[in-house]
Design a protein around this motif. Structure first.
Motif, PDB file in Angstrom:
ATOM      1  N   THR A 130       0.865  -1.176   0.000  1.00 56.88           N
ATOM      2  CA  THR A 130       0.000   0.000   0.000  1.00 56.88           C
ATOM      3  C   THR A 130       0.905   1.229   0.000  1.00 56.88           C
ATOM      4  OG1 THR A 130      -0.013   0.174   2.383  1.00 56.88           O
ATOM      5  CG2 THR A 130      -1.732  -1.205   1.375  1.00 56.88           C
ATOM      6  N   GLU A 131       0.307   2.345  -0.370  1.00 59.28           N
ATOM      7  CA  GLU A 131       1.072   3.576  -0.450  1.00 59.28           C
ATOM      8  C   GLU A 131       1.645   3.932   0.934  1.00 59.28           C
ATOM      9  OE1 GLU A 131      -1.344   6.540  -2.260  1.00 59.28           O
ATOM     10  OE2 GLU A 131       0.385   7.622  -3.058  1.00 59.28           O
ATOM     11  N   TRP A 132       0.937   3.523   1.960  1.00 60.61           N
ATOM     12  CA  TRP A 132       1.367   3.864   3.308  1.00 60.61           C
ATOM     13  C   TRP A 132       2.709   3.220   3.642  1.00 60.61           C
ATOM     14  CZ3 TRP A 132       2.314   1.683   8.180  1.00 60.61           C
ATOM     15  CH2 TRP A 132       2.365   2.626   9.234  1.00 60.61           C
ATOM     16  N   PHE A 133       2.815   1.907   3.383  1.00 59.69           N
ATOM     17  CA  PHE A 133       4.064   1.213   3.688  1.00 59.69           C
ATOM     18  C   PHE A 133       5.211   1.659   2.790  1.00 59.69           C
ATOM     19  CE2 PHE A 133       1.277  -1.965   5.748  1.00 59.69           C
ATOM     20  CZ  PHE A 133       1.956  -2.095   6.952  1.00 59.69           C
ATOM     21  N   CYS A 134       4.852   1.989   1.530  1.00 62.81           N
ATOM     22  CA  CYS A 134       5.917   2.295   0.567  1.00 62.81           C
ATOM     23  C   CYS A 134       6.387   3.739   0.682  1.00 62.81           C
ATOM     24  CB  CYS A 134       5.430   2.000  -0.844  1.00 62.81           C
ATOM     25  SG  CYS A 134       6.772   1.783  -2.023  1.00 62.81           S
ATOM     26  N   PHE A 135       5.475   4.649   1.092  1.00 64.81           N
ATOM     27  CA  PHE A 135       5.845   6.066   1.098  1.00 64.81           C
ATOM     28  C   PHE A 135       5.521   6.783   2.418  1.00 64.81           C
ATOM     29  CE2 PHE A 135       5.043   5.238  -3.519  1.00 64.81           C
ATOM     30  CZ  PHE A 135       6.355   5.336  -3.918  1.00 64.81           C
ATOM     31  N   ASP A 136       4.229   6.837   2.797  1.00 68.23           N
ATOM     32  CA  ASP A 136       3.847   7.664   3.951  1.00 68.23           C
ATOM     33  C   ASP A 136       4.621   7.316   5.210  1.00 68.23           C
ATOM     34  OD1 ASP A 136       1.063   9.143   3.096  1.00 68.23           O
ATOM     35  OD2 ASP A 136       1.299   7.154   2.196  1.00 68.23           O
ATOM     36  N   ALA A 137       4.602   6.019   5.553  1.00 69.29           N
ATOM     37  CA  ALA A 137       5.238   5.612   6.805  1.00 69.29           C
ATOM     38  C   ALA A 137       6.745   5.826   6.741  1.00 69.29           C
ATOM     39  CB  ALA A 137       4.920   4.147   7.100  1.00 69.29           C
ATOM     40  N   ALA A 166      -3.838   3.664  -2.442  1.00 65.83           N
ATOM     41  CA  ALA A 166      -3.726   2.780  -3.596  1.00 65.83           C
ATOM     42  C   ALA A 166      -2.852   1.575  -3.279  1.00 65.83           C
ATOM     43  CB  ALA A 166      -3.114   3.562  -4.744  1.00 65.83           C
ATOM     44  N   TYR A 167      -3.112   0.493  -4.011  1.00 64.04           N
ATOM     45  CA  TYR A 167      -2.155  -0.608  -4.027  1.00 64.04           C
ATOM     46  C   TYR A 167      -1.125  -0.321  -5.102  1.00 64.04           C
ATOM     47  CZ  TYR A 167      -5.129  -3.535  -1.108  1.00 64.04           C
ATOM     48  OH  TYR A 167      -5.842  -4.050  -0.075  1.00 64.04           O
ATOM     49  N   LEU A 168       0.082  -0.749  -4.846  1.00 64.59           N
ATOM     50  CA  LEU A 168       1.144  -0.521  -5.824  1.00 64.59           C
ATOM     51  C   LEU A 168       2.158  -1.653  -5.740  1.00 64.59           C
ATOM     52  CD1 LEU A 168       3.449   0.459  -3.653  1.00 64.59           C
ATOM     53  CD2 LEU A 168       2.384   2.675  -3.972  1.00 64.59           C
ATOM     54  N   LEU A 169       3.040  -1.717  -6.721  1.00 67.73           N
ATOM     55  CA  LEU A 169       4.171  -2.638  -6.636  1.00 67.73           C
ATOM     56  C   LEU A 169       5.275  -1.885  -5.931  1.00 67.73           C
ATOM     57  CD1 LEU A 169       4.184  -4.255 -10.202  1.00 67.73           C
ATOM     58  CD2 LEU A 169       3.186  -5.129  -8.084  1.00 67.73           C
ATOM     59  N   ARG A 170       5.826  -2.449  -4.875  1.00 62.52           N
ATOM     60  CA  ARG A 170       6.788  -1.691  -4.075  1.00 62.52           C
ATOM     61  C   ARG A 170       7.968  -1.221  -4.938  1.00 62.52           C
ATOM     62  NH1 ARG A 170       9.506  -6.439  -0.272  1.00 62.52           N
ATOM     63  NH2 ARG A 170      10.391  -7.616  -1.976  1.00 62.52           N
ATOM     64  N   THR A 171       8.382   0.003  -4.707  1.00 57.77           N
ATOM     65  CA  THR A 171       9.486   0.582  -5.474  1.00 57.77           C
ATOM     66  C   THR A 171      10.804   0.394  -4.738  1.00 57.77           C
ATOM     67  OG1 THR A 171       9.107   2.700  -4.398  1.00 57.77           O
ATOM     68  CG2 THR A 171       8.017   2.349  -6.506  1.00 57.77           C
ATOM     69  N   VAL A 188      10.060  -2.939   4.132  1.00 62.50           N
ATOM     70  CA  VAL A 188      10.193  -3.982   5.147  1.00 62.50           C
ATOM     71  C   VAL A 188      10.697  -3.391   6.472  1.00 62.50           C
ATOM     72  CG1 VAL A 188      11.128  -6.280   5.640  1.00 62.50           C
ATOM     73  CG2 VAL A 188      10.562  -5.654   3.303  1.00 62.50           C
ATOM     74  N   GLN A 189      11.339  -2.224   6.417  1.00 52.19           N
ATOM     75  CA  GLN A 189      11.681  -1.521   7.668  1.00 52.19           C
ATOM     76  C   GLN A 189      10.406  -1.297   8.472  1.00 52.19           C
ATOM     77  OE1 GLN A 189      13.798   2.158   7.755  1.00 52.19           O
ATOM     78  NE2 GLN A 189      14.982   1.711   5.900  1.00 52.19           N
ATOM     79  N   ILE A 190       9.403  -0.741   7.788  1.00 48.65           N
ATOM     80  CA  ILE A 190       8.153  -0.408   8.478  1.00 48.65           C
ATOM     81  C   ILE A 190       7.451  -1.676   8.950  1.00 48.65           C
ATOM     82  CG2 ILE A 190       5.891   0.725   8.239  1.00 48.65           C
ATOM     83  CD1 ILE A 190       8.305   2.619   8.124  1.00 48.65           C
ATOM     84  N   ARG A 191       7.374  -2.650   8.036  1.00 52.48           N
ATOM     85  CA  ARG A 191       6.674  -3.891   8.398  1.00 52.48           C
ATOM     86  C   ARG A 191       7.330  -4.539   9.622  1.00 52.48           C
ATOM     87  NH1 ARG A 191       2.680  -5.996   5.535  1.00 52.48           N
ATOM     88  NH2 ARG A 191       2.093  -4.707   3.750  1.00 52.48           N
ATOM     89  N   THR A 192       8.661  -4.482   9.684  1.00 52.43           N
ATOM     90  CA  THR A 192       9.355  -5.092  10.817  1.00 52.43           C
ATOM     91  C   THR A 192       9.116  -4.282  12.092  1.00 52.43           C
ATOM     92  OG1 THR A 192      11.047  -5.843   9.288  1.00 52.43           O
ATOM     93  CG2 THR A 192      11.608  -5.916  11.623  1.00 52.43           C
ATOM     94  N   LEU A 193       9.262  -2.958  11.975  1.00 50.54           N
ATOM     95  CA  LEU A 193       9.101  -2.119  13.169  1.00 50.54           C
ATOM     96  C   LEU A 193       7.670  -2.161  13.706  1.00 50.54           C
ATOM     97  CD1 LEU A 193      11.291   0.943  12.080  1.00 50.54           C
ATOM     98  CD2 LEU A 193      11.802  -0.715  13.898  1.00 50.54           C
TER      99      LEU A 193
END
Ligand code: DAH
Length: 343
Positions: A134-141, A175-180, A185-190
């Protein structure tokens, strides 16, 4: 002459039983040659009454045509059989090969393993994240501002329009996106683990780039993240120096130049000093990005920003090209045995 019927049956039996093309030739001469009983009968026709002559003539021609066809068919099938025989024993493709089948791993896999092994020695474990994000994991967060150019549709593959997607994550209209980048994974781990932690995360990333010698719409990165009570740029530099020496060899070292990434502060571009490798002699080459984790990244993932950490992003293709002296990134993706078997 025996009766026409007996003659035809005898000929057909011999044709059917024949197993060699040379024998078939002999059969043809025997039954259809100028001295064969059938052809001699043709010559005898003149001795018959008109009606009988016509009848016998027709019978002879029918037999002749039938035998010619039978011989032509048999020739075909014998030729086919000859070709099959040349192929040798039939092969069972489900049998395991008698030859050793182990092939070297793909060079990009070899580089990934080499990198991950080095970081494992430093106590890092491997973390994974999804390619569809999601845009949140890839950019916002990751503290990337809304106007950040990497978000734009020129850089990112968006999977659906921003307004129409309802997601279960933090925002309802993202939006859903393909991660750039694997920085996701930093965010997902934290979000899932409390520090202290040390992870590296290899994976595929996607960008709307046109393929050329140094760009591809899909390539590989390895993200690194280390969070502890006290970490500093010195730890980061020590880690990367250790890494490049293990990866490339003695005499390799790093140099940090100030840079900008939204998720690190301060941020650095890292140059690699290459004493001698392929066409390089005593040269500095930009190879990766890194920095100290931005407090907003901690806040966005629910971690107390009193923690300190550093992060870095390694391009697998970039390191593979350097290590193996490959100048065109596309070579890794063409599946050409002649190229791949060199590694
Ligand atoms: N995510 C960055 C990129 O794709 C690479 C990167 C830079 C990762 C700096 C990091 C970092 O963790 O600290 O270009």
């Amino acid at each position: 002459m025996v009766s026409f019927e007996t003659f035809q049956t005898e000929a057909q039996q011999q044709i059917a039983a024949c197993t060699k093309i040379s024998e078939l030739q002999e059969i043809k001469v025997r039954f259809l040659g100028s001295k064969s009983a059938l052809i001699l009968q043709l010559k005898e026709l003149k001795n018959y009454e008109a009606a009988e002559k016509a009848k016998r003539g027709q019978q002879i021609n029918q037999i002749k045509t039938a035998l010619e066809n039978a011989i032509a068919d048999k020739t075909k099938s014998l030729r086919f059989q000859e070709r099959l025989n040349k192929l040798g024993e039939p092969i069972d493709p489900t049998l395991p090969s008698p030859y050793p089948t182990a092939k070297p791993l793909h060079p990009l896999t070899q580089v990934r393993k080499r990198v991950t092994e080095i970081f494992k020695q430093l106590g890092y474990s491997i973390a994974e994240g999804p390619e569809i994000e999601t845009e949140w994991f890839c950019f916002d967060a990751l503290n990337a501002p809304q106007y950040h150019p990497s978000r734009s549709e020129q850089d990112t593959f968006f999977l659906s329009s921003k307004q129409s997607v309802a997601t279960t994550t933090q925002k309802s209209n993202e939006a859903y996106l393909l991660r750039t980048q694997t920085s996701t994974v930093q965010i997902r781990t934290l979000c899932q683990h409390q520090p202290p932690l040390k992870i590296i995360s290899p994976g595929r990333v996607f960008r709307r780039d046109t393929d050329d010698a140094t760009h591809r719409f899909n390539f590989h990165q390895i993200e690194g993240l280390c969070v502890d009570q006290h970490t500093s740029v010195v730890d980061l530099k020590g880690t990367l120096d250790f890494f490049v020496q293990k990866f490339f060899g003695k005499g390799f070292k790093t140099r940090f130049r100030p840079s900008f990434f939204p998720f690190t502060e301060p941020s650095f571009e890292v140059d690699l000093f290459i004493p001698h490798l392929g066409k390089f002699r005593n040269e500095w080459l930009e190879v990766l990005g890194c920095g100290m984790v931005h407090p907003n990244v901690f806040k966005n993932s629910g971690i107390d920003p009193e923690w300190q950490g550093f992060a870095f992003g390694i391009g697998i293709e970039r390191f593979a090209m350097l290590l193996y002296g490959v100048e065109d990134l596309r070579r890794f993706y063409q599946n050409d045995e002649r190229f791949l078997s060199q590694f």
